[in-house]
Motif scaffolding. Structure first.
Motif, short mmCIF file in Angstrom:
data_model
loop_
_atom_site.label_atom_id
_atom_site.label_comp_id
_atom_site.label_asym_id
_atom_site.label_seq_id
_atom_site.Cartn_x
_atom_site.Cartn_y
_atom_site.Cartn_z
N CYS A 74 0.81 -1.22 0.00
CA CYS A 74 0.00 0.00 0.00
C CYS A 74 0.84 1.27 0.00
CB CYS A 74 -0.93 0.02 1.21
SG CYS A 74 -2.07 -1.38 1.30
N ASN A 75 2.18 1.12 0.02
CA ASN A 75 3.10 2.25 0.09
C ASN A 75 2.78 3.14 1.29
OD1 ASN A 75 5.32 3.72 -0.82
ND2 ASN A 75 4.06 5.13 -2.02
N LEU A 76 2.70 2.49 2.45
CA LEU A 76 2.42 3.19 3.71
C LEU A 76 3.59 3.00 4.65
CD1 LEU A 76 -1.24 1.94 4.30
CD2 LEU A 76 -0.57 4.21 3.48
N ASN A 77 3.78 3.96 5.56
CA ASN A 77 4.78 3.73 6.60
C ASN A 77 4.22 2.73 7.62
OD1 ASN A 77 3.22 5.13 8.60
ND2 ASN A 77 4.08 7.07 7.89
N SER A 78 5.07 2.29 8.52
CA SER A 78 4.68 1.21 9.44
C SER A 78 3.50 1.60 10.32
CB SER A 78 5.88 0.82 10.31
OG SER A 78 6.92 0.31 9.52
N HIS A 79 3.49 2.84 10.79
CA HIS A 79 2.39 3.28 11.66
C HIS A 79 1.07 3.29 10.89
CE1 HIS A 79 0.22 5.57 14.72
NE2 HIS A 79 -0.18 6.38 13.76
N ALA A 80 1.09 3.84 9.69
CA ALA A 80 -0.14 3.89 8.89
C ALA A 80 -0.62 2.49 8.52
CB ALA A 80 0.09 4.72 7.62
N ALA A 81 0.33 1.58 8.22
CA ALA A 81 -0.06 0.20 7.91
C ALA A 81 -0.69 -0.46 9.11
CB ALA A 81 1.17 -0.58 7.44
N SER A 82 -0.13 -0.25 10.29
CA SER A 82 -0.70 -0.82 11.51
C SER A 82 -2.11 -0.30 11.77
CB SER A 82 0.19 -0.51 12.72
OG SER A 82 1.28 -1.39 12.78
N LYS A 83 -2.31 0.98 11.49
CA LYS A 83 -3.64 1.56 11.69
C LYS A 83 -4.66 0.89 10.76
CE LYS A 83 -6.21 5.91 11.66
NZ LYS A 83 -6.14 7.39 11.47
N GLN A 84 -4.28 0.70 9.50
CA GLN A 84 -5.17 0.01 8.57
C GLN A 84 -5.45 -1.42 9.03
OE1 GLN A 84 -6.49 1.39 5.27
NE2 GLN A 84 -6.22 2.99 6.80
N MET A 85 -4.44 -2.06 9.55
CA MET A 85 -4.61 -3.45 10.04
C MET A 85 -5.54 -3.50 11.24
SD MET A 85 -0.60 -4.42 9.51
CE MET A 85 -0.57 -5.90 10.53
N ARG A 86 -5.44 -2.53 12.13
CA ARG A 86 -6.33 -2.50 13.31
C ARG A 86 -7.78 -2.27 12.87
NH1 ARG A 86 -4.10 -5.22 17.27
NH2 ARG A 86 -2.08 -4.38 17.91
N ILE A 87 -7.98 -1.37 11.91
CA ILE A 87 -9.34 -1.14 11.41
C ILE A 87 -9.88 -2.41 10.77
CG2 ILE A 87 -10.71 0.16 9.73
CD1 ILE A 87 -8.78 2.51 10.15
N ALA A 88 -9.05 -3.06 9.95
CA ALA A 88 -9.47 -4.29 9.27
C ALA A 88 -9.79 -5.38 10.28
CB ALA A 88 -8.36 -4.76 8.33
N GLN A 89 -8.98 -5.48 11.31
CA GLN A 89 -9.20 -6.48 12.35
C GLN A 89 -10.50 -6.22 13.08
OE1 GLN A 89 -6.11 -6.56 15.39
NE2 GLN A 89 -5.69 -8.71 14.96
N ALA A 90 -10.77 -4.95 13.39
CA ALA A 90 -12.00 -4.60 14.09
C ALA A 90 -13.23 -4.93 13.25
CB ALA A 90 -11.99 -3.13 14.47
N LEU A 91 -13.20 -4.62 11.97
CA LEU A 91 -14.33 -4.92 11.09
C LEU A 91 -14.53 -6.42 10.95
CD1 LEU A 91 -13.73 -2.26 8.31
CD2 LEU A 91 -15.51 -2.21 10.07
N ARG A 92 -13.46 -7.16 10.88
CA ARG A 92 -13.54 -8.61 10.66
C ARG A 92 -14.01 -9.34 11.91
NH1 ARG A 92 -10.50 -12.56 7.44
NH2 ARG A 92 -10.31 -14.50 8.63
#
Length: 561
Positions: A74-92
Protein backbone atom coordinates in the motif's frame (compact mmCIF):
# COMPACT_ATOMS: atom_id res chain seq x y z
CA UNK A 1 -20.06 4.59 -18.33
CA UNK A 2 -17.51 7.21 -19.44
CA UNK A 3 -13.81 7.93 -19.17
CA UNK A 4 -13.45 10.01 -15.99
CA UNK A 5 -10.33 11.77 -17.31
CA UNK A 6 -11.99 12.62 -20.62
CA UNK A 7 -12.93 16.26 -20.06
CA UNK A 8 -14.91 16.39 -23.29
CA UNK A 9 -17.09 13.44 -22.18
CA UNK A 10 -17.58 14.98 -18.75
CA UNK A 11 -18.59 18.28 -20.27
CA UNK A 12 -21.35 16.51 -22.21
CA UNK A 13 -23.01 15.17 -19.06
CA UNK A 14 -26.16 16.89 -17.85
CA UNK A 15 -26.14 18.40 -14.36
CA UNK A 16 -28.35 15.54 -13.15
CA UNK A 17 -26.09 12.88 -14.64
CA UNK A 18 -22.99 14.57 -13.24
CA UNK A 19 -24.29 14.62 -9.66
CA UNK A 20 -25.58 11.05 -10.01
CA UNK A 21 -22.11 9.99 -11.13
CA UNK A 22 -20.54 11.70 -8.09
CA UNK A 23 -22.93 9.80 -5.78
CA UNK A 24 -22.24 6.52 -7.56
CA UNK A 25 -18.48 6.97 -7.40
CA UNK A 26 -18.69 7.84 -3.71
CA UNK A 27 -20.38 4.53 -3.01
CA UNK A 28 -17.95 2.73 -5.30
CA UNK A 29 -15.03 4.27 -3.42
CA UNK A 30 -16.47 3.09 -0.08
CA UNK A 31 -17.06 -0.43 -1.40
CA UNK A 32 -13.52 -0.57 -2.77
CA UNK A 33 -12.16 0.61 0.59
CA UNK A 34 -14.21 -2.08 2.35
CA UNK A 35 -12.86 -4.74 0.01
CA UNK A 36 -9.31 -3.52 0.55
CA UNK A 37 -9.70 -3.69 4.33
CA UNK A 38 -11.26 -7.14 4.07
CA UNK A 39 -8.16 -8.29 2.21
CA UNK A 40 -5.89 -6.69 4.79
CA UNK A 41 -7.91 -8.39 7.52
CA UNK A 42 -7.28 -11.75 5.85
CA UNK A 43 -3.54 -11.02 5.71
CA UNK A 44 -3.56 -10.26 9.44
CA UNK A 45 -5.65 -13.33 10.28
CA UNK A 46 -3.35 -15.69 8.38
CA UNK A 47 -0.29 -14.40 10.19
CA UNK A 48 -1.70 -13.72 13.67
CA UNK A 49 -4.54 -16.17 14.29
CA UNK A 50 -3.36 -19.40 15.92
CA UNK A 51 0.13 -17.95 16.34
CA UNK A 52 2.15 -20.15 18.69
CA UNK A 53 3.69 -18.66 21.82
CA UNK A 54 7.29 -18.88 20.60
CA UNK A 55 6.59 -16.86 17.48
CA UNK A 56 4.37 -14.40 19.34
CA UNK A 57 7.32 -13.53 21.60
CA UNK A 58 9.66 -12.85 18.67
CA UNK A 59 10.23 -9.26 17.62
CA UNK A 60 9.35 -10.26 14.06
CA UNK A 61 6.08 -11.91 14.94
CA UNK A 62 3.05 -12.48 12.72
CA UNK A 63 1.92 -8.88 13.10
CA UNK A 64 5.33 -7.52 12.01
CA UNK A 65 5.34 -9.87 9.00
CA UNK A 66 1.84 -8.73 7.97
CA UNK A 67 2.72 -5.10 8.65
CA UNK A 68 5.68 -5.25 6.28
CA UNK A 69 3.57 -6.86 3.54
CA UNK A 70 0.76 -4.31 3.90
CA UNK A 71 3.19 -1.40 4.17
CA UNK A 72 4.96 -2.33 0.93
CA UNK A 73 1.80 -3.21 -0.99
CA UNK A 74 0.00 0.00 0.00
CA UNK A 75 3.10 2.25 0.09
CA UNK A 76 2.42 3.19 3.71
CA UNK A 77 4.78 3.73 6.60
CA UNK A 78 4.68 1.21 9.44
CA UNK A 79 2.39 3.28 11.66
CA UNK A 80 -0.14 3.89 8.89
CA UNK A 81 -0.06 0.20 7.91
CA UNK A 82 -0.70 -0.82 11.51
CA UNK A 83 -3.64 1.56 11.69
CA UNK A 84 -5.17 0.01 8.57
CA UNK A 85 -4.61 -3.45 10.04
CA UNK A 86 -6.33 -2.50 13.31
CA UNK A 87 -9.34 -1.14 11.41
CA UNK A 88 -9.47 -4.29 9.27
CA UNK A 89 -9.20 -6.48 12.35
CA UNK A 90 -12.00 -4.60 14.09
CA UNK A 91 -14.33 -4.92 11.09
CA UNK A 92 -13.54 -8.61 10.66
CA UNK A 93 -13.68 -9.76 14.28
CA UNK A 94 -15.53 -7.12 16.33
CA UNK A 95 -18.02 -5.14 14.22
CA UNK A 96 -19.50 -7.45 11.54
CA UNK A 97 -22.72 -5.48 11.08
CA UNK A 98 -20.85 -2.22 10.64
CA UNK A 99 -18.53 -4.00 8.20
CA UNK A 100 -21.54 -5.12 6.15
CA UNK A 101 -22.82 -1.56 5.99
CA UNK A 102 -19.38 -0.41 4.85
CA UNK A 103 -19.26 -3.08 2.15
CA UNK A 104 -22.55 -1.79 0.75
CA UNK A 105 -21.00 1.66 0.24
CA UNK A 106 -23.37 3.34 2.71
CA UNK A 107 -20.61 4.82 4.89
CA UNK A 108 -17.18 6.25 4.12
CA UNK A 109 -13.74 5.11 5.24
CA UNK A 110 -13.51 8.24 7.41
CA UNK A 111 -16.63 7.24 9.34
CA UNK A 112 -15.36 3.67 9.74
CA UNK A 113 -12.05 5.00 11.08
CA UNK A 114 -13.90 6.92 13.80
CA UNK A 115 -16.19 4.00 14.68
CA UNK A 116 -13.39 1.46 15.06
CA UNK A 117 -11.28 3.81 17.16
CA UNK A 118 -14.05 4.98 19.48
CA UNK A 119 -15.03 1.36 20.22
CA UNK A 120 -11.57 -0.16 20.65
CA UNK A 121 -11.75 -0.19 24.47
CA UNK A 122 -14.91 -2.32 24.57
CA UNK A 123 -13.86 -5.74 25.86
CA UNK A 124 -17.21 -7.34 26.68
CA UNK A 125 -18.55 -9.39 23.76
CA UNK A 126 -22.22 -8.81 24.62
CA UNK A 127 -21.77 -5.05 24.97
CA UNK A 128 -19.82 -4.95 21.72
CA UNK A 129 -22.60 -6.80 19.90
CA UNK A 130 -25.20 -4.30 21.13
CA UNK A 131 -23.00 -1.34 20.18
CA UNK A 132 -22.35 -2.81 16.73
CA UNK A 133 -26.07 -3.33 16.14
CA UNK A 134 -26.97 0.18 17.28
CA UNK A 135 -24.26 1.86 15.22
CA UNK A 136 -25.05 -0.16 12.07
CA UNK A 137 -28.69 0.95 12.32
CA UNK A 138 -27.83 4.64 12.05
CA UNK A 139 -24.27 4.88 10.66
CA UNK A 140 -25.64 5.72 7.22
CA UNK A 141 -26.44 9.17 8.60
CA UNK A 142 -23.01 9.72 10.18
CA UNK A 143 -21.42 11.12 7.04
CA UNK A 144 -23.34 14.38 7.39
CA UNK A 145 -21.94 14.96 10.89
CA UNK A 146 -18.97 17.08 11.78
CA UNK A 147 -16.07 15.25 13.37
CA UNK A 148 -17.24 16.25 16.84
CA UNK A 149 -20.81 15.15 16.13
CA UNK A 150 -19.58 11.85 14.69
CA UNK A 151 -17.56 11.10 17.82
CA UNK A 152 -20.54 12.03 19.98
CA UNK A 153 -22.88 9.75 18.02
CA UNK A 154 -20.58 6.74 18.47
CA UNK A 155 -19.75 7.55 22.09
CA UNK A 156 -23.47 7.71 22.91
CA UNK A 157 -23.82 3.95 22.35
CA UNK A 158 -20.52 3.12 24.01
CA UNK A 159 -21.58 5.17 27.04
CA UNK A 160 -24.92 3.35 27.16
CA UNK A 161 -23.57 -0.21 27.02
CA UNK A 162 -20.00 0.06 28.40
CA UNK A 163 -19.27 3.44 30.07
CA UNK A 164 -15.73 2.42 31.02
CA UNK A 165 -14.87 2.05 27.32
CA UNK A 166 -15.55 5.64 26.25
CA UNK A 167 -12.33 7.04 24.84
CA UNK A 168 -11.48 10.06 26.94
CA UNK A 169 -9.33 12.83 25.53
CA UNK A 170 -5.93 11.30 24.86
CA UNK A 171 -4.33 14.43 26.24
CA UNK A 172 -6.36 14.21 29.44
CA UNK A 173 -5.66 10.51 29.80
CA UNK A 174 -1.94 11.15 30.15
CA UNK A 175 -0.78 12.62 33.44
CA UNK A 176 2.54 13.89 32.06
CA UNK A 177 3.55 14.13 28.43
CA UNK A 178 5.31 16.20 25.78
CA UNK A 179 4.27 16.09 22.12
CA UNK A 180 6.04 17.50 19.06
CA UNK A 181 4.98 18.64 15.59
CA UNK A 182 1.61 19.58 14.21
CA UNK A 183 0.63 18.89 10.62
CA UNK A 184 -0.27 22.56 10.14
CA UNK A 185 3.12 23.91 11.24
CA UNK A 186 4.66 26.25 8.63
CA UNK A 187 8.13 25.56 7.23
CA UNK A 188 10.95 26.31 9.62
CA UNK A 189 9.02 26.00 12.89
CA UNK A 190 7.44 23.16 14.85
CA UNK A 191 4.85 23.13 17.60
CA UNK A 192 5.23 21.29 20.87
CA UNK A 193 2.94 21.05 23.85
CA UNK A 194 2.54 18.97 26.96
CA UNK A 195 1.82 18.73 30.66
CA UNK A 196 4.39 18.79 33.48
CA UNK A 197 4.13 18.59 37.23
CA UNK A 198 3.28 22.00 38.60
CA UNK A 199 6.59 22.20 40.46
CA UNK A 200 8.55 21.28 37.32
CA UNK A 201 6.61 23.90 35.37
CA UNK A 202 7.53 26.63 37.85
CA UNK A 203 11.19 25.60 37.85
CA UNK A 204 11.31 25.66 34.04
CA UNK A 205 9.45 28.95 33.85
CA UNK A 206 11.84 30.60 36.31
CA UNK A 207 14.87 29.25 34.43
CA UNK A 208 13.60 30.52 31.07
CA UNK A 209 12.72 33.93 32.51
CA UNK A 210 16.14 34.19 34.12
CA UNK A 211 17.86 33.45 30.81
CA UNK A 212 15.56 35.88 28.98
CA UNK A 213 16.68 38.57 31.42
CA UNK A 214 20.35 38.15 30.42
CA UNK A 215 19.94 39.95 27.08
CA UNK A 216 20.33 43.71 26.92
CA UNK A 217 17.33 46.07 26.68
CA UNK A 218 17.98 46.64 22.97
CA UNK A 219 17.29 43.03 22.00
CA UNK A 220 14.31 43.26 19.60
CA UNK A 221 12.64 39.99 20.59
CA UNK A 222 9.47 39.77 22.64
CA UNK A 223 9.31 37.89 25.94
CA UNK A 224 7.80 34.79 24.39
CA UNK A 225 10.48 34.65 21.69
CA UNK A 226 13.22 35.00 24.28
CA UNK A 227 11.83 32.13 26.34
CA UNK A 228 11.59 29.98 23.21
CA UNK A 229 15.24 30.75 22.40
CA UNK A 230 16.24 29.98 25.99
CA UNK A 231 14.45 26.64 25.95
CA UNK A 232 16.14 25.64 22.68
CA UNK A 233 19.54 26.75 23.97
CA UNK A 234 19.07 24.68 27.12
CA UNK A 235 18.51 21.64 24.94
CA UNK A 236 21.90 22.20 23.31
CA UNK A 237 24.08 23.52 26.13
CA UNK A 238 22.31 22.05 29.14
CA UNK A 239 22.38 23.34 32.74
CA UNK A 240 25.75 25.04 32.16
CA UNK A 241 24.09 27.75 30.04
CA UNK A 242 24.55 31.07 31.85
CA UNK A 243 23.28 33.64 29.40
CA UNK A 244 21.35 33.92 26.14
CA UNK A 245 23.00 35.27 22.98
CA UNK A 246 21.79 38.83 22.45
CA UNK A 247 20.48 39.98 19.06
CA UNK A 248 20.80 43.70 19.57
CA UNK A 249 23.43 43.88 16.80
CA UNK A 250 25.96 45.77 18.95
CA UNK A 251 29.33 43.99 18.83
CA UNK A 252 30.30 45.64 22.11
CA UNK A 253 27.29 44.16 23.89
CA UNK A 254 28.31 41.75 26.62
CA UNK A 255 25.82 39.18 25.31
CA UNK A 256 26.89 39.27 21.66
CA UNK A 257 28.47 36.17 20.17
CA UNK A 258 27.65 32.88 18.57
CA UNK A 259 24.27 31.35 19.29
CA UNK A 260 24.81 27.85 20.74
CA UNK A 261 21.68 26.63 18.95
CA UNK A 262 23.29 27.18 15.55
CA UNK A 263 26.43 25.37 16.68
CA UNK A 264 24.39 22.19 17.13
CA UNK A 265 23.41 22.16 13.45
CA UNK A 266 25.41 20.55 10.66
CA UNK A 267 24.66 21.83 7.15
CA UNK A 268 25.84 19.38 4.51
CA UNK A 269 26.67 20.78 1.07
CA UNK A 270 26.44 18.47 -1.93
CA UNK A 271 29.24 17.56 -4.37
CA UNK A 272 29.73 15.29 -7.38
CA UNK A 273 31.72 12.47 -9.07
CA UNK A 274 31.56 8.66 -9.12
CA UNK A 275 33.82 5.94 -7.62
CA UNK A 276 34.98 2.66 -9.09
CA UNK A 277 33.23 -0.34 -7.56
CA UNK A 278 36.38 -2.30 -6.82
CA UNK A 279 38.55 0.59 -5.66
CA UNK A 280 39.68 0.31 -2.06
CA UNK A 281 40.45 3.28 0.13
CA UNK A 282 44.15 3.72 0.84
CA UNK A 283 45.19 2.42 4.24
CA UNK A 284 47.86 5.02 4.90
CA UNK A 285 46.37 8.48 4.69
CA UNK A 286 46.36 11.51 6.86
CA UNK A 287 44.26 10.76 9.96
CA UNK A 288 40.92 12.48 9.86
CA UNK A 289 40.99 13.18 6.13
CA UNK A 290 37.53 13.11 4.59
CA UNK A 291 36.74 9.75 3.10
CA UNK A 292 39.33 7.75 5.02
CA UNK A 293 38.19 4.90 7.24
CA UNK A 294 39.39 6.64 10.41
CA UNK A 295 37.78 9.99 9.67
CA UNK A 296 36.25 11.11 12.97
CA UNK A 297 36.44 7.55 14.22
CA UNK A 298 35.57 8.59 17.75
CA UNK A 299 32.22 9.96 16.57
CA UNK A 300 31.19 6.87 14.64
CA UNK A 301 32.55 4.21 16.94
CA UNK A 302 34.97 2.97 14.26
CA UNK A 303 38.16 1.43 15.52
CA UNK A 304 41.60 2.69 14.45
CA UNK A 305 42.89 1.23 11.22
CA UNK A 306 45.39 -1.06 12.86
CA UNK A 307 42.69 -2.78 14.91
CA UNK A 308 40.86 -5.71 13.36
CA UNK A 309 37.10 -5.32 13.17
CA UNK A 310 35.18 -8.42 14.23
CA UNK A 311 31.51 -7.68 13.57
CA UNK A 312 28.68 -9.95 14.60
CA UNK A 313 27.54 -12.42 11.97
CA UNK A 314 25.50 -10.59 9.35
CA UNK A 315 22.51 -12.72 10.35
CA UNK A 316 22.34 -10.50 13.42
CA UNK A 317 21.40 -6.88 12.76
CA UNK A 318 24.13 -4.49 13.74
CA UNK A 319 23.39 -2.41 16.79
CA UNK A 320 22.00 1.04 16.17
CA UNK A 321 24.70 3.20 14.72
CA UNK A 322 26.24 5.28 17.44
CA UNK A 323 25.30 8.94 17.13
CA UNK A 324 27.88 11.25 15.75
CA UNK A 325 28.84 14.33 17.67
CA UNK A 326 25.58 16.08 18.54
CA UNK A 327 26.03 18.51 15.67
CA UNK A 328 25.87 15.72 13.14
CA UNK A 329 22.37 14.54 13.84
CA UNK A 330 20.37 16.92 15.99
CA UNK A 331 19.25 19.01 13.03
CA UNK A 332 21.10 17.72 10.00
CA UNK A 333 20.24 19.64 6.88
CA UNK A 334 21.10 18.96 3.25
CA UNK A 335 21.31 21.81 0.77
CA UNK A 336 21.09 21.56 -2.99
CA UNK A 337 23.07 24.77 -3.46
CA UNK A 338 26.62 24.41 -2.08
CA UNK A 339 27.18 28.15 -2.43
CA UNK A 340 24.42 29.02 0.03
CA UNK A 341 26.71 29.08 3.08
CA UNK A 342 28.34 32.16 1.59
CA UNK A 343 25.58 34.06 3.35
CA UNK A 344 27.54 33.51 6.55
CA UNK A 345 29.42 36.45 8.03
CA UNK A 346 32.39 34.11 8.12
CA UNK A 347 33.25 32.39 4.84
CA UNK A 348 32.48 28.70 4.81
CA UNK A 349 35.02 26.11 3.77
CA UNK A 350 35.26 25.85 -0.03
CA UNK A 351 33.14 23.14 -1.57
CA UNK A 352 34.57 21.15 -4.44
CA UNK A 353 32.45 21.37 -7.54
CA UNK A 354 30.25 24.13 -6.15
CA UNK A 355 28.14 25.99 -8.66
CA UNK A 356 27.06 29.62 -8.45
CA UNK A 357 23.93 30.11 -6.43
CA UNK A 358 20.67 30.63 -8.26
CA UNK A 359 18.82 33.91 -8.01
CA UNK A 360 16.65 32.44 -5.29
CA UNK A 361 18.75 30.30 -2.93
CA UNK A 362 17.38 26.86 -2.22
CA UNK A 363 16.09 25.93 1.23
CA UNK A 364 17.62 23.25 3.39
CA UNK A 365 15.98 19.89 3.91
CA UNK A 366 16.29 17.92 7.13
CA UNK A 367 16.65 14.16 7.00
CA UNK A 368 13.05 13.70 8.12
CA UNK A 369 11.87 15.90 5.22
CA UNK A 370 11.22 19.10 7.16
CA UNK A 371 12.04 22.26 5.20
CA UNK A 372 14.43 24.92 6.50
CA UNK A 373 13.75 28.21 4.64
CA UNK A 374 16.78 29.75 2.92
CA UNK A 375 16.72 32.81 5.18
CA UNK A 376 16.79 30.62 8.28
CA UNK A 377 19.61 28.56 6.74
CA UNK A 378 21.65 31.75 6.29
CA UNK A 379 20.94 32.74 9.90
CA UNK A 380 22.16 29.35 11.10
CA UNK A 381 25.39 29.69 9.15
CA UNK A 382 25.92 33.22 10.44
CA UNK A 383 25.25 31.97 13.95
CA UNK A 384 27.93 29.30 13.84
CA UNK A 385 26.35 26.24 12.22
CA UNK A 386 28.91 23.76 10.94
CA UNK A 387 29.10 23.67 7.14
CA UNK A 388 30.34 20.22 6.13
CA UNK A 389 30.75 19.50 2.43
CA UNK A 390 29.70 15.94 1.68
CA UNK A 391 32.57 13.91 0.27
CA UNK A 392 32.60 13.61 -3.50
CA UNK A 393 31.41 10.23 -4.70
CA UNK A 394 34.89 9.62 -6.19
CA UNK A 395 36.38 9.98 -2.72
CA UNK A 396 34.23 7.15 -1.33
CA UNK A 397 35.72 3.87 -2.54
CA UNK A 398 35.26 0.50 -0.90
CA UNK A 399 36.60 0.47 2.65
CA UNK A 400 38.47 -2.58 3.95
CA UNK A 401 36.42 -3.13 7.09
CA UNK A 402 32.92 -3.53 8.49
CA UNK A 403 32.08 -0.10 9.92
CA UNK A 404 31.95 2.69 7.33
CA UNK A 405 33.86 5.92 7.84
CA UNK A 406 32.15 9.13 8.88
CA UNK A 407 32.31 10.48 5.34
CA UNK A 408 30.77 7.35 3.82
CA UNK A 409 28.09 7.22 6.51
CA UNK A 410 27.11 10.85 5.86
CA UNK A 411 26.90 10.29 2.10
CA UNK A 412 24.70 7.17 2.37
CA UNK A 413 22.33 8.78 4.84
CA UNK A 414 22.04 12.03 2.92
CA UNK A 415 21.42 10.13 -0.31
CA UNK A 416 18.63 7.95 1.13
CA UNK A 417 17.29 10.51 3.66
CA UNK A 418 14.89 7.88 5.07
CA UNK A 419 14.78 4.15 5.75
CA UNK A 420 15.30 2.27 2.49
CA UNK A 421 12.27 0.00 2.94
CA UNK A 422 9.21 0.77 0.76
CA UNK A 423 6.83 3.17 2.46
CA UNK A 424 9.00 3.75 5.54
CA UNK A 425 9.64 7.41 6.36
CA UNK A 426 11.89 7.08 9.43
CA UNK A 427 14.76 9.58 9.12
CA UNK A 428 18.03 7.99 8.00
CA UNK A 429 20.01 9.19 11.02
CA UNK A 430 17.68 7.13 13.25
CA UNK A 431 18.35 3.96 11.24
CA UNK A 432 20.99 1.26 11.23
CA UNK A 433 23.44 1.50 8.33
CA UNK A 434 23.12 -1.93 6.73
CA UNK A 435 25.24 -3.92 4.28
CA UNK A 436 22.61 -4.91 1.70
CA UNK A 437 24.77 -7.88 0.72
CA UNK A 438 26.03 -9.05 4.14
CA UNK A 439 29.63 -8.27 4.99
CA UNK A 440 32.22 -9.63 4.26
CA UNK A 441 30.65 -11.01 1.06
CA UNK A 442 29.34 -7.50 0.42
CA UNK A 443 31.79 -4.60 0.47
CA UNK A 444 31.61 -1.54 2.70
CA UNK A 445 30.90 0.66 -0.30
CA UNK A 446 28.26 3.31 -1.15
CA UNK A 447 26.73 0.85 -3.63
CA UNK A 448 26.16 -1.75 -0.89
CA UNK A 449 24.98 0.36 2.04
CA UNK A 450 21.54 1.60 2.95
CA UNK A 451 19.84 2.92 6.10
CA UNK A 452 17.22 0.56 7.56
CA UNK A 453 15.15 1.19 10.65
CA UNK A 454 15.41 -1.55 13.25
CA UNK A 455 12.11 -3.18 12.27
CA UNK A 456 12.97 -3.44 8.58
CA UNK A 457 16.56 -4.43 9.35
CA UNK A 458 15.17 -7.39 11.30
CA UNK A 459 12.72 -8.18 8.49
CA UNK A 460 15.56 -8.27 5.98
CA UNK A 461 17.59 -10.53 8.27
CA UNK A 462 14.92 -12.95 9.43
CA UNK A 463 11.80 -12.67 7.30
CA UNK A 464 13.05 -13.25 3.77
CA UNK A 465 12.92 -9.72 2.34
CA UNK A 466 15.81 -9.38 -0.13
CA UNK A 467 17.19 -5.97 -1.25
CA UNK A 468 19.06 -5.33 -4.48
CA UNK A 469 20.83 -1.99 -4.88
CA UNK A 470 20.84 -0.02 -8.14
CA UNK A 471 23.52 2.46 -9.28
CA UNK A 472 21.17 5.43 -8.83
CA UNK A 473 20.60 4.59 -5.15
CA UNK A 474 17.22 2.93 -5.74
CA UNK A 475 16.75 -0.34 -3.86
CA UNK A 476 14.58 -3.11 -5.30
CA UNK A 477 12.99 -5.39 -2.72
CA UNK A 478 11.81 -8.95 -3.25
CA UNK A 479 9.14 -10.01 -0.76
CA UNK A 480 8.66 -13.56 0.56
CA UNK A 481 5.44 -13.69 -1.49
CA UNK A 482 7.40 -13.05 -4.71
CA UNK A 483 6.24 -9.46 -5.15
CA UNK A 484 8.79 -6.77 -5.92
CA UNK A 485 8.87 -3.16 -4.74
CA UNK A 486 11.23 -0.22 -5.21
CA UNK A 487 12.34 2.61 -2.95
CA UNK A 488 14.07 5.56 -4.59
CA UNK A 489 16.48 7.66 -2.51
CA UNK A 490 15.05 10.92 -1.22
CA UNK A 491 17.94 12.90 -2.68
CA UNK A 492 16.96 11.84 -6.20
CA UNK A 493 13.69 13.71 -5.74
CA UNK A 494 14.82 16.73 -3.74
CA UNK A 495 18.27 17.22 -5.29
CA UNK A 496 18.04 15.87 -8.87
CA UNK A 497 21.30 17.57 -9.94
CA UNK A 498 23.38 15.83 -7.25
CA UNK A 499 25.41 12.98 -8.71
CA UNK A 500 24.60 9.90 -6.62
CA UNK A 501 25.38 7.35 -9.33
CA UNK A 502 27.71 4.66 -8.01
CA UNK A 503 28.64 1.24 -9.40
CA UNK A 504 27.50 -1.82 -7.46
CA UNK A 505 30.43 -3.84 -6.09
CA UNK A 506 30.57 -7.53 -6.92
CA UNK A 507 29.67 -10.03 -4.24
CA UNK A 508 32.83 -11.58 -2.93
CA UNK A 509 33.13 -15.37 -2.69
CA UNK A 510 33.32 -15.51 1.09
CA UNK A 511 31.15 -17.95 2.97
CA UNK A 512 29.34 -16.46 5.94
CA UNK A 513 29.85 -18.18 9.26
CA UNK A 514 27.09 -19.08 11.69
CA UNK A 515 24.41 -18.45 9.08
CA UNK A 516 22.44 -21.64 9.76
CA UNK A 517 20.89 -20.74 13.12
CA UNK A 518 19.18 -17.45 12.34
CA UNK A 519 15.94 -18.41 14.03
CA UNK A 520 17.71 -18.95 17.33
CA UNK A 521 19.08 -15.42 17.18
CA UNK A 522 15.77 -13.67 16.59
CA UNK A 523 15.34 -11.00 19.32
CA UNK A 524 12.41 -11.74 21.60
CA UNK A 525 10.06 -9.56 23.59
CA UNK A 526 9.13 -10.09 27.23
CA UNK A 527 5.41 -9.83 26.49
CA UNK A 528 3.61 -10.58 23.27
CA UNK A 529 2.06 -7.82 21.20
CA UNK A 530 -1.42 -9.05 22.20
CA UNK A 531 -0.47 -8.93 25.89
CA UNK A 532 0.84 -5.38 25.53
CA UNK A 533 -2.36 -4.26 23.82
CA UNK A 534 -4.54 -5.94 26.43
CA UNK A 535 -2.54 -4.23 29.19
CA UNK A 536 -2.94 -0.80 27.57
CA UNK A 537 -6.69 -1.27 27.20
CA UNK A 538 -6.98 -2.48 30.79
CA UNK A 539 -5.02 0.54 32.06
CA UNK A 540 -7.11 3.01 30.05
CA UNK A 541 -10.36 1.43 31.23
CA UNK A 542 -9.09 1.68 34.81
CA UNK A 543 -8.38 5.40 34.34
CA UNK A 544 -11.87 5.86 32.92
CA UNK A 545 -13.38 4.11 35.94
CA UNK A 546 -11.45 6.40 38.26
CA UNK A 547 -12.54 9.52 36.38
CA UNK A 548 -16.17 8.41 36.43
CA UNK A 549 -15.98 7.71 40.16
CA UNK A 550 -14.52 11.17 40.80
CA UNK A 551 -17.21 12.81 38.66
CA UNK A 552 -19.95 10.99 40.60
CA UNK A 553 -18.38 11.97 43.91
CA UNK A 554 -18.24 15.63 42.89
CA UNK A 555 -21.84 15.49 41.68
CA UNK A 556 -23.06 13.96 44.96
CA UNK A 557 -21.30 16.67 46.98
CA UNK A 558 -22.94 19.59 45.15
CA UNK A 559 -25.20 21.75 47.35
CA UNK A 560 -28.97 21.48 46.74
CA UNK A 561 -29.32 24.88 45.09
Amino acid sequence: MFEVLDRVALAELSDEALISAVATMTQTEARAAAQRLALIGEVVARQCDDEDDDRAHQVIDGWAWAQAAVSAACNLNSHAASKQMRIAQALRDRLPRTAGLFASGAVSATVIDAITWRTHLVDDADALGLIDTAIAAEAGEYGAHSEKQLIGAVDLWVEKFDPDAVVRSRRAAKDLYVEFDDKDDPNGVASFWGRLRVTDTKILEQRLNALADTVCPNDPRRRGELRAAALAALGVVGPALERLACECGDVTCEGSGKDPRAGAVAIYALTDHSPAAGEVAPRHTRPGAAGTPDSESAATGAAPENEEQTPAAESEPAGPSEPAAPAAHTESAASSEPAEPAASSEPAAPVAGAQPAACNPSPGVMLDGAIIPAAMLAELVAGGAKVQPLAEIAALPAEPRYRPSTALTAFVRMRAMTCSFPGCSRAAHRCDLDHLTPWPAGATHPGNLGPLCRLHHLLKTFAGWTPTAQPDGTIHWSAPTGHTYSKAPGAAILFPHWNIQTPIPRKRAISLLNDTDRDTKMPVRQRTRAQDRAQRIKAERARNQLELALERAESDSDPPF
